[in-house]
Design an enzyme around this catalytic site. Sequence first.
Site, mmCIF file in Angstrom:
data_model
loop_
_atom_site.group_PDB
_atom_site.id
_atom_site.type_symbol
_atom_site.label_atom_id
_atom_site.label_comp_id
_atom_site.label_asym_id
_atom_site.label_seq_id
_atom_site.Cartn_x
_atom_site.Cartn_y
_atom_site.Cartn_z
ATOM 1 N N HIS A 230 -3.048 1.990 6.241
ATOM 2 C CA HIS A 230 -3.002 2.381 4.839
ATOM 3 C C HIS A 230 -2.237 3.686 4.688
ATOM 4 O O HIS A 230 -2.376 4.589 5.508
ATOM 5 C CB HIS A 230 -4.416 2.585 4.288
ATOM 6 N N ASN B 155 -7.217 6.999 -1.055
ATOM 7 C CA ASN B 155 -6.938 5.660 -0.547
ATOM 8 C C ASN B 155 -6.508 4.773 -1.720
ATOM 9 O O ASN B 155 -7.236 4.657 -2.705
ATOM 10 C CB ASN B 155 -8.213 5.102 0.100
ATOM 11 N N CYS C 86 0.838 -1.198 0.000
ATOM 12 C CA CYS C 86 0.000 0.000 0.000
ATOM 13 C C CYS C 86 0.875 1.251 0.000
ATOM 14 O O CYS C 86 0.551 2.256 -0.620
ATOM 15 C CB CYS C 86 -0.901 -0.031 1.223
#
Length: 640
Positions: free
Chosen positions: A252, A284, A81
């Site tokens: 994240h 995101n 991520c």
Amino acid sequence: MFSCVKPYEDQNYSALRRDCRRRKVLFEDPLFPATDDSLYYKGTPGPAVRWKRPKGICEDPRLFVDGISSHDLHQGQVGNCWFVAACSSLASRESLWQKVIPDWKEQEWDPEKPNAYAGIFHFHFWRFGEWVDVVIDDRLPTVNNQLIYCHSNSRNEFWCALVEKAYAKLAGCYQALDGGNTADALVDFTGGVSEPIDLTEGDFANDETKRNQLFERMLKVHSRGGLISASIKAVTAADMEARLACGLVKGHAYAVTDVRKVRLGHGLLAFFKSEKLDMIRLRNPWGEREWNGPWSDTSEEWQKVSKSEREKMGVTVQDDGEFWMTFEDVCRYFTDIIKCRVINTSHLSIHKTWEEARLHGAWTLHEDPRQNRGGGCINHKDTFFQNPQYIFEVKKPEDEVLICIQQRPKRSTRREGKGENLAIGFDIYKVEENRQYRMHSLQHKAASSIYINSRSVFLRTDQPEGRYVIIPTTFEPGHTGEFLLRVFTDVPSNCRELRLDEPPHTCWSSLCGYPQLVTQVHVLGAAGLKDSPTGANSYVIIKCEGDKVRSAVQKGTSTPEYNVKGIFYRKKLSQPITVQVWNHRVLKDEFLGQVHLKADPDNLQALHTLHLRDRNSRQPSNLPGTVAVHILSSTSLMAV
């Protein structure tokens, strides 16, 4: 910036592509083959992976579909991520992604010239002080004809999957990208320096002054082409991917895609109103799961903003993973921010330019303490000064200094079990104005970094004019490793490594003599100087055997604080050290007095307050004022 890009593993992109076209074959990279070794460095492989070229995944493959956007990316199975967030930030900066993806138009598929396609791509990354050109083939890992790692919204867009493959090649395999650091990827994309900020520790949610200062710095970084990321720390494994009630996800890394002051209100009145809101737009990498609090896509707060302002901000009502938050809420819900400055060293720019010093060094071990360079942090006082030492100068009355130390990347050595970073950091000491040799005793600590086992450690500090020594160390002694030191200042800092412990013996030493004594003179200040209507604009000069050190001018005071030090390696022990005080004037400087210092090594009175004397009078006659001097002398030239 890219005048000298080094081919990674000596693979020349142009030559390889030319050879493939000549032989009418698609490139197969022997250094990163389509095998499990390129996927994993440990553990059992998962489902059967098939490596496919883009043409085998879709009909009409493209590097880009309708341009490049931070909306393009989605994270795959590997826990990278952090890398995808960095790519999202990169995609929002055309000037940056065009450097990472060079000559992209030439690399793009050309439907009109299918025979020109050779199945080869190349990308640029900044690696340990230099730009490298990484060559890959276009075979990508799939399961059920789906890309298993980073992929695009559009099934036929492949830029992010190919950039990820090149980055995985640098790391050794895809699995080595698991659990990395966004700060590292931002640096590798830009050649800049990343500054991590702990929002919780700094209490930015409650300290409005600090929060406003941080927002202004972020606004400056963003407006000058830098990259920013934000995240919420996952303390436990169970925390990873945990979704909070507000819609944010722990663990994240969110890409910051815009930073701006938003004007509230409608019509002409809003234009003249001063009320603005500090806001951040985030994305995101999963492409969904948005913030659902104030100023989320459908919240009523947007009614406070005019339609034209909303359009300018690109506000959309869709669950695309991108959303706005006030900076106050960012500081309340997020725990960490990473700012990556793209350092401007061009003198043609209208923005602030920096002078960069870049030096490679290493922590090495040796039985001889004089040659050992692995002494550990200041906790280990017996060996601390055995570490590498670097001297630099601040040449303005005060200057902002950026310092970054980076250890050689370790991800590619994970397969051999050597992939962990060392805990590293550095201390900065203000030293004598004329120091040329290594430090051997503690001096005033000007600043220090944290110690952490990350690839890079960064410090921003404001320091007054003077000379400084940086001592980069591992936390524990006895560790070895290479590092890169980068120092950024407003004017050239003359940064260099201190290699010698004391003056060297030369062929002239027997004729001219060799130092028998080292003396450090620290002039703290003066008091009661000769009166003048505006006070004295005084400075001091320390003289010893032809060497001299001069302080900055202290304006408008009869009680100046000079805080200037000099170090002298003395051959003529009977010749005293002279400290002179002068008053700076426009036409000619005025002599205010002087003192002589014998500075014997057996003089135990280290701090002296001495009356100023005339320099020409045979009889000692006091002049107005005293000077405070701290003296340290030793027959051991490695005592200071």
